[in-house]
Design a protein around this motif. Sequence first.
Motif, mmCIF file in Angstrom:
data_model
loop_
_atom_site.group_PDB
_atom_site.id
_atom_site.type_symbol
_atom_site.label_atom_id
_atom_site.label_comp_id
_atom_site.label_asym_id
_atom_site.label_seq_id
_atom_site.Cartn_x
_atom_site.Cartn_y
_atom_site.Cartn_z
ATOM 1 N N ASN A 67 -25.223 24.344 39.190
ATOM 2 C CA ASN A 67 -25.041 22.886 39.894
ATOM 3 C C ASN A 67 -23.840 23.047 40.656
ATOM 4 O OD1 ASN A 67 -27.711 22.411 39.030
ATOM 5 N ND2 ASN A 67 -26.694 21.713 37.153
ATOM 6 N N ASN A 128 -22.940 21.499 29.039
ATOM 7 C CA ASN A 128 -22.559 20.048 28.497
ATOM 8 C C ASN A 128 -22.199 19.133 29.476
ATOM 9 O OD1 ASN A 128 -23.523 20.753 26.024
ATOM 10 N ND2 ASN A 128 -21.368 21.249 25.209
ATOM 11 N N ASN A 129 -21.301 19.682 30.779
ATOM 12 C CA ASN A 129 -20.773 18.813 31.597
ATOM 13 C C ASN A 129 -21.635 18.731 32.967
ATOM 14 O OD1 ASN A 129 -18.057 17.768 30.666
ATOM 15 N ND2 ASN A 129 -18.350 19.616 29.935
ATOM 16 N N GLY A 130 -23.109 19.420 32.894
ATOM 17 C CA GLY A 130 -23.846 19.400 34.039
ATOM 18 C C GLY A 130 -23.624 20.358 35.288
ATOM 19 N N GLN A 131 -22.636 21.466 34.966
ATOM 20 C CA GLN A 131 -22.363 22.271 35.936
ATOM 21 C C GLN A 131 -23.495 23.353 35.984
ATOM 22 O OE1 GLN A 131 -18.112 23.722 35.747
ATOM 23 N NE2 GLN A 131 -17.499 21.942 35.818
ATOM 24 N N THR A 133 -27.620 24.285 34.351
ATOM 25 C CA THR A 133 -28.713 23.871 33.919
ATOM 26 C C THR A 133 -29.516 25.227 33.319
ATOM 27 O OG1 THR A 133 -28.794 21.854 35.540
ATOM 28 C CG2 THR A 133 -30.969 22.724 34.320
#
Length: 139
Positions: A67, A128-131, A133
Amino acid sequence: MTNKDQFINTLIQRHNQNALITMKHDPYKVALYTDNGFRTVVSYEITDDPIAMLNAEQFHVEAYQNNQFPQSPEYYVIKPFIHTVTASGATRNIIHSITKDNLVIVKGRNQGYHIFGESTALINWKLNNGQLTSLGLLL
């Protein structure tokens, strides 16, 4: 990629094109890379014979969507079954003792599929930080 066999075949093709390990991540070319930033270099063992490592299939492949870089969203992690050092950290022309336990394959917009090392801790941090998926294991 749809499955692990297709993934391995793609990497073998990239190796045969001398494009799987770029100068930035090649331990034999550390002195030639002039960027001062931190990067990882793949281990000598993998650099010398990536085909043997790929054909042995002693690893899982986890697929992720990147992402952070939507223009090149493919991000694959090769996790060896047995803990091993797959890469080390480097700056300018010095290889450091900072070890990485996974190999990452990304499809860069300009470089195509290529390989570098990464730690499980950083991959988990990115998840955990959405970088990243998770898309699951390639079977």
